[in-house]
Design a protein around this motif. Structure first.
Motif, PDB file in Angstrom:
ATOM      1  N   LEU A 197     -16.215   2.552   0.066  1.00 30.23           N
ATOM      2  CA  LEU A 197     -15.174   1.524   0.058  1.00 30.23           C
ATOM      3  C   LEU A 197     -15.764   0.229   0.589  1.00 30.23           C
ATOM      4  CD1 LEU A 197     -12.160   1.886  -0.752  1.00 30.23           C
ATOM      5  CD2 LEU A 197     -11.633   2.015   1.690  1.00 30.23           C
ATOM      6  N   PRO A 230       0.809  -1.227   0.000  1.00 33.84           N
ATOM      7  CA  PRO A 230       0.000   0.000   0.000  1.00 33.84           C
ATOM      8  C   PRO A 230       0.841   1.277   0.000  1.00 33.84           C
ATOM      9  CG  PRO A 230      -0.042  -1.038   2.164  1.00 33.84           C
ATOM     10  CD  PRO A 230       0.626  -2.012   1.239  1.00 33.84           C
ATOM     11  N   PRO A 275      -7.569   2.063  -1.150  1.00 31.82           N
ATOM     12  CA  PRO A 275      -6.967   1.840   0.170  1.00 31.82           C
ATOM     13  C   PRO A 275      -7.344   0.483   0.753  1.00 31.82           C
ATOM     14  CG  PRO A 275      -7.875   4.055   0.017  1.00 31.82           C
ATOM     15  CD  PRO A 275      -8.301   3.343  -1.215  1.00 31.82           C
ATOM     16  N   GLY A 276      -6.372  -0.159   1.347  1.00 29.49           N
ATOM     17  CA  GLY A 276      -6.598  -1.453   1.970  1.00 29.49           C
ATOM     18  C   GLY A 276      -6.920  -2.557   0.995  1.00 29.49           C
ATOM     19  N   ASN A 336      -4.687   6.885   1.100  1.00 31.87           N
ATOM     20  CA  ASN A 336      -6.150   6.890   0.946  1.00 31.87           C
ATOM     21  C   ASN A 336      -6.603   7.657  -0.293  1.00 31.87           C
ATOM     22  OD1 ASN A 336      -5.377   9.334   2.292  1.00 31.87           O
ATOM     23  ND2 ASN A 336      -7.521   9.706   2.814  1.00 31.87           N
ATOM     24  N   THR A 345     -15.088  -4.388   0.699  1.00 33.20           N
ATOM     25  CA  THR A 345     -14.306  -5.559   0.313  1.00 33.20           C
ATOM     26  C   THR A 345     -14.640  -5.967  -1.118  1.00 33.20           C
ATOM     27  OG1 THR A 345     -14.273  -6.333   2.604  1.00 33.20           O
ATOM     28  CG2 THR A 345     -13.775  -7.952   0.876  1.00 33.20           C
ATOM     29  N   SER A 400      -9.854   5.953   6.378  1.00 38.28           N
ATOM     30  CA  SER A 400     -10.367   4.667   6.853  1.00 38.28           C
ATOM     31  C   SER A 400     -10.368   3.641   5.726  1.00 38.28           C
ATOM     32  CB  SER A 400     -11.784   4.843   7.388  1.00 38.28           C
ATOM     33  OG  SER A 400     -12.358   3.581   7.715  1.00 38.28           O
ATOM     34  N   THR A 401     -10.179   2.391   6.110  1.00 42.20           N
ATOM     35  CA  THR A 401     -10.324   1.291   5.150  1.00 42.20           C
ATOM     36  C   THR A 401     -11.500   0.388   5.533  1.00 42.20           C
ATOM     37  OG1 THR A 401      -8.735  -0.074   6.366  1.00 42.20           O
ATOM     38  CG2 THR A 401      -7.864   1.299   4.574  1.00 42.20           C
ATOM     39  N   ALA A 412     -10.676   8.341   0.397  1.00 44.18           N
ATOM     40  CA  ALA A 412     -11.450   7.540   1.354  1.00 44.18           C
ATOM     41  C   ALA A 412     -11.515   8.324   2.656  1.00 44.18           C
ATOM     42  CB  ALA A 412     -10.798   6.188   1.563  1.00 44.18           C
ATOM     43  N   THR A 424     -16.912   3.028   4.156  1.00 43.92           N
ATOM     44  CA  THR A 424     -16.291   4.353   4.190  1.00 43.92           C
ATOM     45  C   THR A 424     -16.728   5.172   2.979  1.00 43.92           C
ATOM     46  OG1 THR A 424     -14.353   3.532   5.384  1.00 43.92           O
ATOM     47  CG2 THR A 424     -14.095   5.597   4.160  1.00 43.92           C
ATOM     48  N   LYS A 453      -9.300  -2.525  -1.049  1.00 39.54           N
ATOM     49  CA  LYS A 453     -10.749  -2.603  -1.195  1.00 39.54           C
ATOM     50  C   LYS A 453     -11.208  -1.849  -2.435  1.00 39.54           C
ATOM     51  CE  LYS A 453     -11.720  -3.717   3.605  1.00 39.54           C
ATOM     52  NZ  LYS A 453     -12.533  -3.417   4.811  1.00 39.54           N
TER      53      LYS A 453
END
Length: 567
Positions: free
Chosen positions: A470, A407, A450-451, A561, A472, A544-545, A540, A549, A453
């Protein structure tokens, strides 16, 4: 590089580019494993009086370069059993129909199975009714003007046939026009400049020397070689030697067709900046590293989704690399901490050797070893970057396929650079060129951020004003986005900034496409997506992930992000 920038202290004062003369020539390479060459000069049409001189030249080249020569005009030599003993066959000023159907079949099988072919001058005036030969030679002879002086423009100086030549090569010969342009099926090495002589009929793009592959076989052709004097010229002799070595698989080259590339460096360093200590000399269209550890980077523009090609050569056990996907800045530490280096150093460990993504993914060593030219010879890299995927090709052979998941780093957007590793690590570069792959063709798939996702349409609703969030990644239709021009579309509606706001924190939602700036998005620095109306980045909220979000716009700051990968 053998050591990351973070493990060695650097100064960050930019060093000026130094322009010096290059050395007298590349270091001598290791001798080739001995091989055998068949020279075929049968004619059924015009007969060149230069054929004896050509045979003598190839014999002399063979005596000095580890190959034996059998010269013949006996077409019965073209049998499966006999051809098997030769690594390559040279058609030296052949003309007309010189092989019968059985002999043609044997030669076609020989080439397709891995044999080599070299065509000199009127080899293109041969076997017009044999489709395979047309494929092999690349283009047939059409006409020629009187013998005269002309300028040959050398566009590929990495191939062993042309690496010794200057970009402009002026000589006297009989200059062929061809019935078709070979560029779509072969790698053009040199063209004729029709403005420098009379009688050219192909216009601004007049291929003259080229190479190609035919299944497992290799083909090299040049239109030069009409005159007896040609075969005494040092430049021409070296060109034919390089062509023979390529066809015999003693040197490697990327002979895939190449179109649509833009030069970033081909003699001029406009747009480039030095970061860190050391520098690059610039002479004869060649950059050579000196001192370091630093980096020469293309600061004029950052790129996303591209094919980057460049030619490089090491004189010995040297070290360098090509760095991609890093943000603008004068500190080379940042480039390696936020980008990725494709290594040039054949002697290091698997994850830090030529073709490796340094410290992240080893090269396919078997493929790398089979494709790599030794110190003293030029090699060609293609770095194909599509989103977070990086494929590495060495002399046309894929040696690595890497997908970034870090990331902190993003291949999706950034600058490119070449490394000057340190004193004694002297690596040269030529012909740095790029083809941007964005285009206007719509592309559909997830937008990852981010993350790891995905940008998600809340609940799969198609109503105007639906939250874009955001979530999964699940490969569902509510995460399928189509890049269409400057718009990002789901359910045939557009990613939109609510109310056309330009304020920090304005929410991003789904809305009917209306052509407004609130719905226009463009690639920005470091993998960002910039809203054209506000000049702010897709963000984001709160870094936050977490699932759900809200996506917003915010002043661009390069944080994780605000990094996104489009389909």
């Amino acid at each position: 590089m053998k050591h990351s920038f973070t493990r060695r202290a650097l100064g960050v004062t930019a060093a000026a580019l130094v322009t010096l003369a290059v050395s007298s020539g590349p270091p001598a390479g290791a001798a080739d494993t001995p091989y055998d060459v068949l020279v075929f000069s049968k004619t059924a049409g015009f007969r060149h009086d230069s054929i004896p001189a050509g045979i003598q030249m190839i014999r002399e080249l063979g005596a000095a370069n580890s190959f034996t020569v059998t010269a013949t005009e006996d077409a019965n030599q073209f049998s499966t059993t006999n051809l098997a003993q030769y690594e390559t066959v040279v058609f030296l000023n052949t003309t007309g129909d010189v092989l019968n159907a059985t002999q043609q079949g044997a030669f076609e099988s020989y080439v397709r199975g891995g044999g080599g072919y070299v065509g000199i001058h009127s080899a293109s005036d041969t076997e017009y009714d044999w489709p395979f030969y047309g494929e092999l030679v690349g283009a047939y002879f059409a006409s020629h003007p009187a013998i005269q002086q002309a300028t040959v423009r050398v566009e590929n100086r990495a191939h062993q046939a042309t690496q010794h030549l200057s970009p402009a090569w002026t000589r006297t010969d009989e200059w062929y026009n061809y019935r078709s342009n070979v560029r779509s099926s072969a790698r053009v090495l040199a063209t004729l400049d029709e403005s420098t002589y009379s009688g050219g009929s192909m216009g601004a793009d007049h291929p003259h020397t080229w190479c190609k592959t035919v299944q497992s076989g290799r083909s090299f052709y040049t239109g030069s070689g009409h005159t007896q004097a040609s075969y005494t010229e040092t430049g021409f002799r070296s060109m034919i030697l390089g062509g023979i070595r390529y066809a015999a698989n003693r040197t490697k080259a990327d002979c895939r067709p190449e179109t649509g590339y833009t030069a970033l460096y081909n003699g001029s360093t406009t747009g480039w900046s030095q970061a860190g200590p050391g520098s690059f000399t610039n002479s004869d269209g060649t950059l050579t590293s000196t001192g370091g550890m630093g980096m020469l980077w293309y600061s004029a523009k950052e790129f996303r989704s591209y094919s980057l090609k460049l030619d490089w050569r090491m004189p010995g056990d040297d070290n360098s690399g090509v760095i991609v996907g890093f943000p603008a800045g004068s500190d080379p530490n940042t480039a390696l901490n936020q980008g990725h280096e494709v290594q040039i150093d054949a002697t290091d460990t698997a994850d830090k050797t030529t073709g490796a993504v340094y410290g992240f993914k080893a090269a396919d060593i078997a493929a790398r070893d089979a494709a790599l030219n030794p110190p003293g010879e030029w090699n060609t890299f293609e770095l194909l970057v599509e989103g977070e995927r990086l494929q590495v090709f060495l002399n046309g052979v894929k040696v690595n396929d890497f997908t970034n998941t870090d990331p902190v780093r993003s291949l999706a957007s950034g600058h490119i650079g070449i490394q000057n590793h340190g004193t004694g690590d002297d690596v040269s570069f030529r012909n740095i060129r790029i083809k941007e792959l964005g285009g206007s063709v719509p592309r559909t798939g997830p937008i990852t951020g981010p993350g790891g996702k995905c940008a998600d349409v809340n609940g799969g609703s198609t109503a105007d004003g639906t939250k874009i969030q955001l979530w999964t990644c699940d490969n569902s239709t509510k995460q399928q986005w189509t890049v269409n021009g400057n718009t990002l579309r789901a359910f045939n509606k557009c990613m939109n900034v609510a109310g056309g706001s330009t304020a920090n924190g304005a929410q991003v939602q789904l809305s009917t496409c209306n052509g407004s700036g609130a719905q226009n998005w463009a690639p920005g620095a470091n993998g960002s997506l910039v809203n054209s109306q506000s000049g702010k980045c897709l963000d984001a909220n709160g870094a936050s992930t977490a699932n759900g979000t809200q996506l917003i716009i915010w002043t661009c700051h390069g944080g994780t992000n605000q990094r996104w990968t489009l389909p």
